[in-house]
Design a protein around this motif. Structure first.
Motif: not given
Lengths: 106, 221
Positions: A57, A77, B1-6, B37
């Motif tokens: 993250l 993810n 940083m790899n936040e879920p796309a939404g 979340h």
């Protein structure tokens, strides 16, 4: 911080006193936990993958997110990565829930 | 940083809340805006149910099951070990088999039971994340998952123990066990003086969660 360390690898670092206050888990947090168990049971996600997702993250999100927020971000993810769910349907579903067009469940 | 796309129009989650933004009522958290979340949890869950990966009943059953897990399970194992030497040996050798004798399921991940002695006190931490013997103790307390505990338990355990009100004599060695995703730990504390003559149930009542993690020791009376 030591360059060889990643941000989650904190064993032995200096830190402050342990705050012993707790909180009762909110229903949504329990559902995040349950989600992981159910996905594990189906062979879709492993605990190691969950942890890898949390470590990825990034330091900023890691520190800013609460515990189960990290779990949820990691699981989402991983599910996207494995194409179990797709970005578009997730975005659409989140928007529907937020705007009350869809009942929150379960 | 790899936040879920939404496809998310705004960020909340308690960091950047727009007070004018209205959310549908939530039975769990009245008057609190749905955090990002939480929305993600609901969206992901509903998609997975729709795809037939599990059902809403599976989800509810699992939440109930988690609610039923608590340190009382670990405490029962300790109380039996205190009163039955053979059981104690079996618990230390293989906690899964021993727990099964009492009808307790220790879950899919092996749990090592570490025995405290007058010479050695054991303490459990997970420095990398939050691995914990959930099936015997329930969900971990917040402090177990905190940066301060995870960082310091391996560096200055005696000071950490003191913060929990546990003062060990200087000649008692402390062994710290760092849990992993594949190996968890529970402590078998020393049976406290003053507990002679107590039955198993009463003994189990002395065994606190904190004593099973090693930050405290059980006391009688």
């Amino acid at each position: 911080m030591d360059k060889a360390r990643r941000h989650h690898d904190m064993g032995g670092l200096e830190a402050g006193p342990v705050n012993r206050d707790g909180h009762d888990h909110a229903p949504w947090e329990k559902r995040v936990d349950a989600l992981m168990v159910l996905l594990g049971r189906q062979g879709i996600l492993t605990v190691d993958e969950l942890r890898r997702g949390i470590e990825e993250l990034g330091a900023d999100a890691y520190d800013r997110y609460s515990y189960y927020e990290r779990w949820m971000a990691s699981m989402t993810n991983l599910l996207l990565e494995k194409r179990i769910i797709e970005v578009d349907e997730l975005g659409e579903r989140m928007a529907e829930i937020e705007t009350g067009r869809r009942e929150a469940l379960p | 940083m790899n936040e879920p796309a939404g496809g998310h129009p705004h960020e909340h989650g308690g960091y950047d809340v727009d007070p004018t933004h209205h959310h549908p009522p939530q039975p769990d958290l009245e008057d609190t805006p749905l955090a990002r979340h939480q929305v993600m949890q609901m969206a992901v869950t509903s998609l997975l149910i729709e795809k037939g990966i599990f059902s809403g009943d599976d989800m509810r059953a699992q939440v109930e099951r988690m609610d039923g897990l608590n340190p009382g399970l670990g405490a029962r194992l300790v109380a039996r070990a205190w009163t039955d030497h053979g059981f104690r040996q079996r618990l230390l050798a293989d906690s899964k088999d021993a727990a099964a004798e009492l009808g307790i399921d220790t879950g899919p991940i092996p749990i090592l039971v570490m025995e405290n002695t007058p010479e050695t006190h054991n303490l459990v931490v997970c420095t990398l994340c939050s691995c914990y013997p959930k099936f015997l103790l329930g969900v971990p307390p917040d402090w177990y998952k905190s940066r301060n505990y995870r960082s310091r338990a391996v560096r200055e355990p005696r000071k950490v123990l003191a913060e929990f009100g546990t003062e060990l004599a200087p000649d008692v060695a402390i062994r710290v066990h760092d849990s992993t995703a594949d190996m968890r730990y529970m402590i078998l504390p020393i049976r406290p003086t003053g507990s002679e003559g107590m039955g198993e149930e009463e003994l189990a009542g002395l065994v606190t969660r904190d004593s099973l993690v090693g930050v405290a020791v059980p006391r009688a009376g």
